[in-house]
Design a protein around this motif. Structure first.
Motif, mmCIF file in Angstrom:
data_model
loop_
_atom_site.group_PDB
_atom_site.id
_atom_site.type_symbol
_atom_site.label_atom_id
_atom_site.label_comp_id
_atom_site.label_asym_id
_atom_site.label_seq_id
_atom_site.Cartn_x
_atom_site.Cartn_y
_atom_site.Cartn_z
ATOM 1 N N GLY A 264 0.797 -1.217 0.000
ATOM 2 C CA GLY A 264 0.000 0.000 0.000
ATOM 3 C C GLY A 264 0.829 1.267 0.000
ATOM 4 O O GLY A 264 0.289 2.364 -0.102
ATOM 5 N N ARG A 265 2.148 1.131 0.167
ATOM 6 C CA ARG A 265 3.089 2.268 0.150
ATOM 7 C C ARG A 265 2.688 3.393 1.114
ATOM 8 O O ARG A 265 2.523 4.551 0.727
ATOM 9 N N PRO A 266 2.537 3.074 2.382
ATOM 10 C CA PRO A 266 2.160 4.104 3.368
ATOM 11 C C PRO A 266 3.295 5.091 3.607
ATOM 12 O O PRO A 266 4.473 4.782 3.373
ATOM 13 N N PHE A 289 7.469 2.128 5.733
ATOM 14 C CA PHE A 289 6.888 3.438 5.440
ATOM 15 C C PHE A 289 7.933 4.349 4.795
ATOM 16 O O PHE A 289 9.135 4.212 5.037
ATOM 17 N N HIS A 290 7.448 5.307 4.001
ATOM 18 C CA HIS A 290 8.276 6.439 3.584
ATOM 19 C C HIS A 290 8.059 7.586 4.572
ATOM 20 O O HIS A 290 7.019 7.652 5.231
ATOM 21 N N GLY A 320 3.369 7.461 -6.626
ATOM 22 C CA GLY A 320 2.858 6.142 -6.303
ATOM 23 C C GLY A 320 2.627 5.836 -4.842
ATOM 24 O O GLY A 320 2.338 4.684 -4.487
ATOM 25 N N LEU A 321 2.731 6.835 -3.959
ATOM 26 C CA LEU A 321 2.500 6.573 -2.543
ATOM 27 C C LEU A 321 0.999 6.436 -2.255
ATOM 28 O O LEU A 321 0.152 6.742 -3.090
ATOM 29 N N SER A 322 0.705 5.980 -1.029
ATOM 30 C CA SER A 322 -0.683 5.765 -0.610
ATOM 31 C C SER A 322 -1.520 7.022 -0.794
ATOM 32 O O SER A 322 -1.014 8.144 -0.692
#
Length: 476
Positions: A264-266, A289-290, A320-322
């Motif tokens: 989900g790229r949170p 997480f980023h 492309g992040l959440s």
């Protein structure tokens, strides 16, 4: 139609069996380490040491082997080198798919700390010896647990903090390896370390659970958000992770990327005071997480600040992040976070604020018990177009004035406050906000720190904050 012969049938049966065997092959985890890994001081290391408890958590699809040896160092040129042990040689022969390395604690004690200059090179030698194996295992570095020892000749917290943790983080940065911070999650837990150094069975369970989370949350090791940054950027280490510094629409911006991006790229969005008490961000980086930042420091959450962040959010989406951000604001950052969240409810997963300013009349205005800040009050008035104090005190754009919008957003919020805060008094900020939230049925949690002033922010052990954020993104 081609006729199927008995030989064909045998071939398909063989292929099916072979595929099933491959599918059922257990993941082999080799735990390299010192006495804490070995399970020293435990009644039954074979069941209570962290690798044994990790095996219990993972179950039958995994084979966890313990290659811990008491008293051993990363440093090679000494009489206690881990790389001189039979356990090390056995670990190299174990055909691991994953290797966890929990070493460094003993390198902090005398006399080994006198050779600390060789630590990083020797650590890399150890790491590469596993990387070169035919199985090409996933390597995970574990930061040492908190030490509660007082004897300065031994492995004290001060020595580990100064000599060991920064070097392990630098090795992780240079070698692009995963990290797990076992230090912060064992802070404030002296009872779990009966001899002040080695964990009890309950303490080992904490380590096992954290490593378990990392193992099962494999993540995406190939996604690279830095490729989406169009402007020139530099890369530096943020506690062992790659941090890109760049300019976005004329403003300073930062992105820190994890080694493996969580599903989900949170991401967590820091509003102000970059790098201050970063333990929550570090813990989330460990979990995929980023961490992102866009500097609108002088705007006090006004329309220009919101517009700048809207553009930055749009960029993060293109990258492309959440779709939903975890917002984080320290002190005056609370104003920025809530003002943006109030206008962007569908884009918010949760809000975590720490000693937050929620009414600008309290700070920097100093119109209550706070001394305020004359300089920052003038900046606020300029940002919002006020020319007098009498006009400025009528301002209704504070988070305490927007509680209905915030509650309507439906996202959970967490406040961490020092009850003795004289700079941003709780009674003029969080207490009022909390009462209004509760009256409207909002989802708010407040963690109080008795006797603590405005600083230090956050919690030394960020577990409650991290758990709140993980739950908000569906990863509890």
């Amino acid at each position: 139609m081609k006729k199927i012969t008995p030989n064909h049938c045998l071939f398909f049966v063989f292929l099916f069996i072979q595929t099933a065997v491959v599918a059922q092959k257990a993941v082999r985890i080799s735990c390299v380490g010192n006495s804490i890994t070995a399970g020293s001081r435990l009644a039954d290391p074979k069941t209570e040491a962290y690798p044994a408890q990790l095996q219990q958590l993972l179950g039958g699809g995994y084979v966890v082997k313990n290659f811990g040896v008491g008293g051993r160092t990363v440093i090679k040129d000494c009489n206690r080198s881990y790389m001189a042990t039979p356990a090390y040689r056995e670990a190299l022969k174990s055909e691991p798919d994953i290797v966890t390395i929990k070493l460094g604690t003993n390198d902090s004690r005398l006399p080994y700390r006198l050779q600390i200059d060789s630590f990083m090179a020797d650590y890399k030698t150890l790491i590469r010896s596993f990387q070169q194996l035919p199985t090409h295992p996933r390597i995970i570095l574990l930061l040492p647990v908190t030490s509660y020892l007082a004897d300065t000749m031994r492995q004290t917290e001060q020595a580990i903090a100064k000599l060991i943790r920064p070097r392990i983080r630098q090795v992780a940065f240079e070698e692009k390896l995963e990290l797990i911070d076992l230090h912060s999650i064992t802070t404030g837990m002296a009872a779990a370390f009966p001899d002040s150094l080695h964990p009890s069975a309950a303490g080992a369970a904490i380590l096992a659970k954290r490593v378990y989370e990392a193992v099962i949350n494999k993540g995406d090791a190939h996604y690279d958000i830095f490729k989406k940054i169009k402007s020139p950027f530099t890369v530096s280490s943020f506690y062992g992770y790659d941090c890109a510094d760049f300019t976005f629409n004329g403003r300073k911006a930062k992105i820190v990327k994890p080694r493996r991006t969580a599903e989900g790229r949170p991401f967590i969005w820091r509003a102000r005071f970059w790098g201050v008490e970063p333990q929550t961000e570090i813990a989330l980086l460990d979990r995929g997480f980023h961490v992102v930042y866009c500097d609108v420091a002088e705007l006090f959450g006004n329309a220009a600040a919101i517009a700048a962040w809207n553009k930055y959010y749009a960029f993060l989406q293109r990258a492309g992040l959440s779709k939903k951000a975890c917002m984080e604001g320290f002190s005056r950052g609370g104003v920025y976070v809530y003002n943006w969240a109030a206008q962007n409810a569908a884009k918010v997963a949760c809000v975590y604020v720490d000693a937050p300013v929620l009414d600008l009349k309290s700070w920097p205005g100093g119109k209550g018990s706070s001394k305020g800040s004359a300089k920052e009050w003038d900046t606020f008035k300029k940002d919002y177009g006020y020319t007098s104090d009498s006009a400025a005190v009528t301002f209704k754009g504070n988070p305490v004035d927007k509680v209905a919008q915030i509650v309507k957003g439906g996202y959970p919020v967490l406040h961490v406050v020092g009850d003795a805060d004289e700079v941003v008094p709780v009674s003029e900020n969080t207490a009022i906000f909390e009462q209004k939230m509760q009256a409207l049925g909002g989802n708010i949690q407040v963690i109080h720190k008795p006797g603590v002033n405005h600083h230090p922010h956050s919690l030394a052990n960020p577990t409650p904050i991290v758990d709140f954020i993980l739950k908000a993104v569906g990863r509890s």
